[in-house]
Design a protein around this motif. Structure first.
Motif, PDB file in Angstrom:
ATOM      1  N   ASN A 196       4.916  -2.745  -5.303  1.00 44.77           N
ATOM      2  CA  ASN A 196       5.708  -1.989  -6.273  1.00 44.77           C
ATOM      3  C   ASN A 196       5.043  -0.603  -6.464  1.00 44.77           C
ATOM      4  O   ASN A 196       3.901  -0.802  -7.209  1.00 44.77           O
ATOM      5  CB  ASN A 196       5.601  -2.850  -7.486  1.00 44.77           C
ATOM      6  N   ASN A 197       5.356   0.288  -5.811  1.00 43.69           N
ATOM      7  CA  ASN A 197       4.722   1.584  -5.810  1.00 43.69           C
ATOM      8  C   ASN A 197       3.206   1.331  -5.343  1.00 43.69           C
ATOM      9  O   ASN A 197       2.268   2.036  -5.898  1.00 43.69           O
ATOM     10  CB  ASN A 197       4.519   2.198  -7.228  1.00 43.69           C
ATOM     11  N   THR A 198       3.157   0.516  -4.314  1.00 42.71           N
ATOM     12  CA  THR A 198       1.899   0.259  -3.739  1.00 42.71           C
ATOM     13  C   THR A 198       1.415   1.312  -2.881  1.00 42.71           C
ATOM     14  O   THR A 198       2.093   1.499  -1.912  1.00 42.71           O
ATOM     15  CB  THR A 198       1.602  -1.167  -3.230  1.00 42.71           C
ATOM     16  N   PRO A 199       0.291   1.873  -2.684  1.00 41.93           N
ATOM     17  CA  PRO A 199      -0.274   2.619  -1.620  1.00 41.93           C
ATOM     18  C   PRO A 199      -0.307   2.064  -0.436  1.00 41.93           C
ATOM     19  O   PRO A 199      -0.737   0.556  -0.177  1.00 41.93           O
ATOM     20  CB  PRO A 199      -1.685   3.161  -2.270  1.00 41.93           C
TER      21      PRO A 199
ATOM     22  N   THR B  66       3.681   5.401  -0.814  1.00 41.34           N
ATOM     23  CA  THR B  66       3.943   4.146  -1.592  1.00 41.34           C
ATOM     24  C   THR B  66       4.805   3.333  -1.080  1.00 41.34           C
ATOM     25  O   THR B  66       5.823   3.986  -0.375  1.00 41.34           O
ATOM     26  CB  THR B  66       4.007   4.527  -3.074  1.00 41.34           C
ATOM     27  N   ILE B  67       4.777   1.905  -1.311  1.00 43.53           N
ATOM     28  CA  ILE B  67       5.885   1.114  -0.816  1.00 43.53           C
ATOM     29  C   ILE B  67       6.261   0.328  -1.944  1.00 43.53           C
ATOM     30  O   ILE B  67       5.875  -0.054  -2.732  1.00 43.53           O
ATOM     31  CB  ILE B  67       5.000   0.145   0.173  1.00 43.53           C
ATOM     32  N   ASN B  68       7.704   0.070  -1.730  1.00 41.76           N
ATOM     33  CA  ASN B  68       8.381  -0.653  -2.656  1.00 41.76           C
ATOM     34  C   ASN B  68       9.385  -1.657  -2.054  1.00 41.76           C
ATOM     35  O   ASN B  68      10.563  -1.160  -1.645  1.00 41.76           O
ATOM     36  CB  ASN B  68       9.315   0.346  -3.679  1.00 41.76           C
ATOM     37  N   THR B  69       8.967  -2.824  -1.867  1.00 35.61           N
ATOM     38  CA  THR B  69       9.559  -3.893  -1.185  1.00 35.61           C
ATOM     39  C   THR B  69       9.064  -5.248  -1.489  1.00 35.61           C
ATOM     40  O   THR B  69       7.823  -5.308  -1.955  1.00 35.61           O
ATOM     41  CB  THR B  69       9.947  -3.722   0.452  1.00 35.61           C
ATOM     42  N   THR B  70       9.909  -6.144  -1.305  1.00 35.08           N
ATOM     43  CA  THR B  70       9.019  -7.792  -1.163  1.00 35.08           C
ATOM     44  C   THR B  70       9.201  -8.338  -0.055  1.00 35.08           C
ATOM     45  O   THR B  70      10.338  -8.255   0.586  1.00 35.08           O
ATOM     46  CB  THR B  70       9.934  -8.323  -2.450  1.00 35.08           C
ATOM     47  N   LEU B  71       8.218  -9.005   0.587  1.00 34.87           N
ATOM     48  CA  LEU B  71       8.287  -9.448   1.992  1.00 34.87           C
ATOM     49  C   LEU B  71       7.655 -10.995   1.965  1.00 34.87           C
ATOM     50  O   LEU B  71       6.802 -11.096   1.000  1.00 34.87           O
ATOM     51  CB  LEU B  71       7.273  -8.548   2.755  1.00 34.87           C
TER      52      LEU B  71
END
Length: 323
Positions: A253-256, A283-288
């Protein structure tokens, strides 16, 4: 079942009728059998202790008789004669003294620890006090053998999540190198890696101490301690990625990108390097899912960011796409 009869049974001096009574009692329930086994262990251990103890059986019995004589002389109704029971009361009196010595010995003797390790799999265990611990891969800890009254844990390496059974009378203490984590009833994550301890609180309050320094952590807070420096860093926990090994998900969630690479390295046991500094803070916005392959998850992360990943022996290098 009275203790005098059990003592006679252990001494093999019961009558046939008394032996039948004891056997019927043993067969009546598992709790009776468990009580007898504990009773027998104390009795057998008392034989060893009696050789080292200064307790004299005859003297103990003499003191016992003096007390009963005093009780007889005092006003009040006499319920029954002690004469018939004297041999067994004598044994019982000595047994009580030796059992007390055993209790002291148990308290003062060095505490042993039971080891728990997760190896290549995530492991969930129930501790003797009802607390739950989930070990991430390659984690190792040990807990006190008398854990029900001494809730002491040593985390040797790796990461573990604790859901602690509430008990104000017996604090739950985790020792990580020179750091101590103390709780009463709460849930939190502890990680020990490369000489650094990290504690993240999910519910309740946790006290973290190093030497004379102590801080209190509340829900959503974390502490990072560099064990060699003795310095604390307290902050709000900014993501839920610490929880991936329990939730089976990477929640970005807005992860660098650098943080995502750090977590993927830990989860997959690999070495992801960011070659271009210009992309490390994208930034990354996803669930894996953690069950998906690393290549699949990297493709989901990299494609929207116009990043490529290339395997170079044991490393995976991330860089800008060449257009």
């Amino acid at each position: 079942m009275n203790d005098e009869l059990l003592i006679k049974f252990l001494l093999k001096e019961t009558s046939e009728e008394e032996s039948i009574t004891v056997h019927k009692w043993l067969n009546a329930s598992p709790s009776n059998e468990s009580h007898f086994k504990q009773f027998k262990r104390i009795w057998e251990s008392s034989k060893k202790l009696s050789g080292q103890s200064q307790v004299n059986g005859d003297e103990a019995w003499l003191r016992f008789k003096q007390r009963t004589a005093t009780a007889k002389a005092s006003p009040g109704p006499v319920v029954r004669s002690l004469k018939a029971l004297q041999p067994w009361l004598k044994i019982a009196a000595v047994f009580v003294l030796i059992a007390a010595a055993w209790a002291v010995y148990s308290v003062l003797s060095p505490v042993t620890y039971t080891a728990l390790a997760s190896g290549n799999t995530i492991s969930k265990q129930l501790l003797p006090d009802g607390s739950e611990v989930t070990l991430n891969k390659h984690a190792a800890l040990s807990y006190a053998s008398n854990f029900k009254r001494n809730r002491s844990i040593r985390l040797q390496k790796g990461e573990a999540f604790f859901n602690v059974a509430h008990d104000k009378s017996r604090p739950f203490v985790i020792d990580v190198d020179k750091v101590s984590v103390l709780v009463v009833g709460t849930s939190f994550n502890v990680k020990y890696f490369n000489g650094q301890t990290e504690v993240i609180v999910e519910t309740g309050i946790v006290k973290v101490s190093l030497g004379k320094t102590e801080i209190a952590l509340h829900k959503g807070e974390k502490a990072v301690i560099k064990n060699g420096t003795g310095k604390f860093r307290k902050a709000q926990n900014e993501d839920q990625l610490y929880n991936y090994y329990r939730s089976k998900e990477f929640v970005f969630n807005n992860t660098p990108l650098w943080r995502a690479a750090e977590v993927l390295n830990e989860a997959y046991g690999t070495q992801i390097l960011i070659k271009d500094p210009a992309i490390k803070n994208r930034t990354i916005n996803t669930t894996l899912r953690t069950t998906a392959s690393l290549d699949y998850n990297l493709s989901i992360i990299c494609d929207p960011l116009d990043i490529r990943f290339v395997r170079n022996e044991n490393q995976i290098v991330l860089s800008n796409l060449i257009k």
